[in-house]
Design a protein around this motif. Sequence first.
Motif, mmCIF file in Angstrom:
data_model
loop_
_atom_site.group_PDB
_atom_site.id
_atom_site.type_symbol
_atom_site.label_atom_id
_atom_site.label_comp_id
_atom_site.label_asym_id
_atom_site.label_seq_id
_atom_site.Cartn_x
_atom_site.Cartn_y
_atom_site.Cartn_z
ATOM 1 N N PHE A 74 -2.908 43.022 41.369
ATOM 2 C CA PHE A 74 -4.117 42.632 40.635
ATOM 3 C C PHE A 74 -3.956 42.867 39.136
ATOM 4 O O PHE A 74 -4.541 42.144 38.327
ATOM 5 C CB PHE A 74 -5.342 43.375 41.173
ATOM 6 N N LEU A 75 -3.174 43.864 38.757
ATOM 7 C CA LEU A 75 -2.946 44.144 37.339
ATOM 8 C C LEU A 75 -2.172 43.008 36.678
ATOM 9 O O LEU A 75 -2.468 42.629 35.537
ATOM 10 C CB LEU A 75 -2.209 45.473 37.180
ATOM 11 N N VAL A 76 -1.206 42.442 37.384
ATOM 12 C CA VAL A 76 -0.468 41.292 36.851
ATOM 13 C C VAL A 76 -1.429 40.120 36.642
ATOM 14 O O VAL A 76 -1.436 39.479 35.593
ATOM 15 C CB VAL A 76 0.691 40.901 37.798
ATOM 16 N N GLY A 77 -2.248 39.842 37.650
ATOM 17 C CA GLY A 77 -3.235 38.768 37.528
ATOM 18 C C GLY A 77 -4.203 39.021 36.393
ATOM 19 O O GLY A 77 -4.544 38.111 35.631
ATOM 20 N N LEU A 78 -4.656 40.257 36.269
ATOM 21 C CA LEU A 78 -5.577 40.632 35.194
ATOM 22 C C LEU A 78 -4.966 40.352 33.824
ATOM 23 O O LEU A 78 -5.625 39.791 32.947
ATOM 24 C CB LEU A 78 -5.953 42.118 35.316
ATOM 25 N N ALA A 79 -3.703 40.699 33.649
ATOM 26 C CA ALA A 79 -3.046 40.505 32.354
ATOM 27 C C ALA A 79 -2.951 39.026 31.985
ATOM 28 O O ALA A 79 -3.284 38.639 30.854
ATOM 29 C CB ALA A 79 -1.650 41.134 32.383
ATOM 30 N N VAL A 80 -2.534 38.202 32.935
ATOM 31 C CA VAL A 80 -2.319 36.787 32.619
ATOM 32 C C VAL A 80 -3.639 36.030 32.459
ATOM 33 O O VAL A 80 -3.801 35.241 31.514
ATOM 34 C CB VAL A 80 -1.441 36.121 33.703
ATOM 35 N N ILE A 81 -4.572 36.269 33.344
ATOM 36 C CA ILE A 81 -5.860 35.566 33.255
ATOM 37 C C ILE A 81 -6.615 36.019 32.004
ATOM 38 O O ILE A 81 -7.219 35.205 31.297
ATOM 39 C CB ILE A 81 -6.705 35.796 34.528
ATOM 40 N N SER A 82 -6.575 37.305 31.698
ATOM 41 C CA SER A 82 -7.229 37.804 30.481
ATOM 42 C C SER A 82 -6.567 37.251 29.230
ATOM 43 O O SER A 82 -7.242 37.015 28.220
ATOM 44 C CB SER A 82 -7.184 39.335 30.446
ATOM 45 N N ALA A 83 -5.253 37.026 29.290
ATOM 46 C CA ALA A 83 -4.556 36.430 28.146
ATOM 47 C C ALA A 83 -5.083 35.028 27.859
ATOM 48 O O ALA A 83 -5.196 34.628 26.701
ATOM 49 C CB ALA A 83 -3.053 36.385 28.406
ATOM 50 N N SER A 84 -5.445 34.294 28.914
ATOM 51 C CA SER A 84 -5.995 32.946 28.698
ATOM 52 C C SER A 84 -7.357 33.012 28.013
ATOM 53 O O SER A 84 -7.677 32.174 27.172
ATOM 54 C CB SER A 84 -6.076 32.169 30.013
ATOM 55 N N VAL A 85 -8.154 34.013 28.376
ATOM 56 C CA VAL A 85 -9.467 34.185 27.738
ATOM 57 C C VAL A 85 -9.275 34.574 26.268
ATOM 58 O O VAL A 85 -9.946 34.037 25.384
ATOM 59 C CB VAL A 85 -10.311 35.248 28.482
ATOM 60 N N ALA A 86 -8.334 35.469 26.008
ATOM 61 C CA ALA A 86 -8.053 35.871 24.628
ATOM 62 C C ALA A 86 -7.538 34.687 23.813
ATOM 63 O O ALA A 86 -7.880 34.537 22.642
ATOM 64 C CB ALA A 86 -7.037 37.009 24.605
ATOM 65 N N PHE A 87 -6.736 33.839 24.448
ATOM 66 C CA PHE A 87 -6.232 32.645 23.764
ATOM 67 C C PHE A 87 -7.389 31.717 23.381
ATOM 68 O O PHE A 87 -7.436 31.208 22.266
ATOM 69 C CB PHE A 87 -5.225 31.909 24.657
ATOM 70 N N LYS A 88 -8.304 31.510 24.287
ATOM 71 C CA LYS A 88 -9.469 30.651 24.025
ATOM 72 C C LYS A 88 -10.285 31.196 22.854
ATOM 73 O O LYS A 88 -10.745 30.448 21.996
ATOM 74 C CB LYS A 88 -10.338 30.570 25.288
#
Length: 180
Positions: A74-88
């Motif tokens: 879940f931590l891996v998923g959290l990092a990548v999905i959160s990166a997309s939000v930060a990118f937006k």
Amino acid sequence: MGILQAAKTVQRGFKKASSVCEKLGVSISIAYGIIVFLLVFSGVLLRTGFTLQTYAGIRIVRPFAWSEELARWFLVGLAVISASVAFKRKEHVGIELIVEQFPLKLKRTVAVITDLMILFFMVVCLNSSYTVALQAARQTGDVIPISMLWVKMNIPLGFAFMIVHALSDMISQFFPEESV
């Protein structure tokens, strides 16, 4: 008038898709963050309790053997999905610092070139991570017998969200809302 109307429709579509991806990304990130916290916290509590029980000679509760593995997934998923939000939200360290050093006439050209390079990089990452996720379909976790496909699909999902955000932003730069 036809081209401008088409551009307006495309712009609205990407803007809406980007907004949906952001909301999904935030929701998934919050859920993953809560799950990681609960898994790690319960793992620590149970290990501490297990240690105390061992010293006392009692065996009531054993720590979950799978909590670390699941938290890591879940931590891996959290990092990548959160990166997309930060990118937006443009909260990543960006190239704007370099672009701002150029003369006004070159800024737009350099910005477009960097945006295209970033988009190309994200497409390559999406393709590669999707291929790796598919190759992991037959693999299972060390402790949890779940296909690693589900774990690794978070990575292409995050890159897909980022591509939608990048395209939405690029279209908005070419066709500002006032002119469309």
